[in-house]
Scaffold this active site. Structure first.
Site, mmCIF file in Angstrom:
data_model
loop_
_atom_site.group_PDB
_atom_site.id
_atom_site.type_symbol
_atom_site.label_atom_id
_atom_site.label_comp_id
_atom_site.label_asym_id
_atom_site.label_seq_id
_atom_site.Cartn_x
_atom_site.Cartn_y
_atom_site.Cartn_z
ATOM 1 N N GLY A 1 -66.441 -23.564 5.649
ATOM 2 C CA GLY A 1 -65.778 -22.471 6.322
ATOM 3 C C GLY A 1 -64.931 -21.675 5.346
ATOM 4 O O GLY A 1 -65.147 -21.708 4.138
ATOM 5 N N GLU B 1 -73.056 -20.980 8.348
ATOM 6 C CA GLU B 1 -72.914 -19.806 9.213
ATOM 7 C C GLU B 1 -72.262 -18.659 8.446
ATOM 8 O O GLU B 1 -72.644 -17.508 8.573
ATOM 9 C CB GLU B 1 -72.104 -20.145 10.462
ATOM 10 C CG GLU B 1 -70.675 -20.523 10.179
ATOM 11 C CD GLU B 1 -70.067 -21.355 11.273
ATOM 12 O OE1 GLU B 1 -69.050 -20.925 11.828
ATOM 13 O OE2 GLU B 1 -70.601 -22.428 11.586
ATOM 14 N N GLY C 1 -69.043 -21.866 15.136
ATOM 15 C CA GLY C 1 -70.209 -22.705 14.856
ATOM 16 C C GLY C 1 -69.858 -24.132 14.516
ATOM 17 O O GLY C 1 -70.712 -24.886 14.052
#
Length: 432
Positions: free
Chosen positions: A216, A239, A337
């Protein structure tokens, strides 16, 4: 078909675009760095002629004038968001905006099924000689909206990077275009703190050579990147693609050669960061952007062996319930996600789902490991899905463990100031 002539027929100025927005329209705008800045910057100009225009967003990154005219009732605009960024969060706290519970891989399809989408406004590169645009930095839900909205409008911006994968859209699929020269919004990297560096070092121990990773954004992911320099042949299936990943690629740590899916390619659903990152993905065939419903599908994620998902959390209780998106009932961010990637990693052969968190906050006065989450908390990862929890004090591996084992492992990685308290509470709850 003469694509240049078709482009001219569909070309509007910003006033013409705004005239297409009607009262009570549901208007989806592209996510993050793909958001149509010129459209959103001028949206307030129609406030006196519309009512109830519902803006559906995700990670708005600027202070727009139309925020002043958002409310729940009898206002020119309403707002709902799949993930609360700073500006959406402020509106949410004022009771003016609302949140859409979702898992990222199903965000677009669930919305299309639940609410008619009248207008989609996205950002794209200039059209090529064959009539194709690139949707550039995001496909979380954007391509699905192009295929399902009544009206598709593209803000054509010469500053947007051209990306590959599933990003192409033909002029025949677009109703209107307008041109913009807005700079792409940059989100600078956050420098890791000493605590985050210790967490990153622990997490790096769990990442084997040949692993495919998802990271992330924030201090902890940035810290992890620094401790991966001895690793070999890592891959990326994520993602969100960030600047730290570019560093890993340029240093030869990420080669993508051991991946089972898209061997040799970095795969993401969206890109958000700085100009360095945007320049890297521009016309780079080694990077592919695909739809969120594909990239984040847990069954797709799991096809990469040694898949490692690394996400952060706000709190975890002694049974392993993870809350990453709220403080009690107050929505702070969103599921995004996280659960998608975590479940996919856990299903992967040799995979690991890692939740990283500081052991305490507010100058060590509040423990993030708690006996039980407050009753009003929203669960992001259920305890039956949890795998690894990592703090600056170590690693707790919870998958397959009973409640007693879980409680003891979590107490062991809690901040020392709270270990006696957690042990006492665990005994009261018959956990240990």
């Amino acid at each position: 078909m003469d694509v240049k002539e078709e482009y001219k027929r569909k070309l509007l100025d910003i006033e013409g675009v705004l005239n297409r927005i009607k009262s009570f329209d549901n208007v989806v705008v592209a996510l993050g760095a793909s958001q149509p800045v010129s459209f959103l910057s001028n949206l307030h100009l129609i406030k006196d002629r519309v009512q109830g225009v519902n803006i559906i967003s995700c990670l708005l990154l600027k202070e727009y004038e139309f925020y002043k005219y958002i409310d729940r009732e009898n206002a020119p605009f309403t707002l709902e968001s799949w993930y609360l960024g700073n500006f959406e969060r402020a509106l949410y706290k004022q009771g003016k905006a609302t949140y859409i519970p979702n898992n990222l891989h199903a965000a677009s399809t669930d919305k299309i099924q639940s609410k008619h989408v009248n207008v989609f406004v996205g950002t794209a590169t200039p059209m090529d000689r064959n009539g194709y645009f690139s949707l550039s930095l995001g496909l979380v839900y954007e391509k699905d909206m192009v295929e399902n909205a009544d009206i598709v409008i593209l803000e054509v911006n010469e500053n947007t990077p051209k990306t590959f994968g599933d990003t192409h859209v033909h002029i025949s699929e677009v109703d209107y275009v307008f041109e913009s020269k807005e700079p792409i919004i940059e989100v600078p990297s956050v420098e890791a703190t000493e605590v985050e560096k210790r967490i990153g070092e622990f997490i790096s121990e769990l990442i084997e050579d040949g692993s495919t990773i998802q990271l992330g954004i924030g201090g902890i992911p940035n810290a992890i990147s620094k401790f991966l320099e001895g690793k070999k042949d890592l891959g990326i299936h994520t993602e969100m693609m960030t600047e730290g990943m570019v560093d890993l690629i340029e240093k030869g740590i990420v080669t993508n050669t051991k991946k089972n899916l898209f061997k040799g390619k970095t795969v993401a659903a969206f890109v958000m960061g700085t100009k360095k990152l945007y320049d890297y993905v521009d016309e780079n065939i080694s990077v592919e952007i695909h739809r969120g419903k594909f990239v984040n599908d847990p069954y797709v994620v799991s096809q990469n062996e040694k898949m490692v998902s690394i996400n952060t959390s706000l709190a975890v209780d002694l049974t392993g319930q993870v809350c990453s998106e709220s403080f009690g009932f107050e929505q702070y961010t969103g599921t995004g996600g996280q659960l998608d990637m975590h479940r996919g990693a856990v299903m992967s052969k040799g995979g690991k789902g890692i939740i990283a968190m500081r052991s305490s906050v507010k100058n060590d006065t509040i423990s993030t490991i708690v006996p039980m989450l407050p009753l009003e908390s929203f669960i992001t990862i259920p305890r039956q899905d949890v795998d690894y929890i990592v703090t600056e004090y170590g690693i707790a591996h919870l998958r397959g463990k009973n409640l007693r084992e879980r409680a003891l492992e979590l107490i062991n990685i809690a901040h020392p100031n709270f270990r006696d308290y957690l042990s006492s509470e665990a005994k009261k709850m018959n956990l240990i």
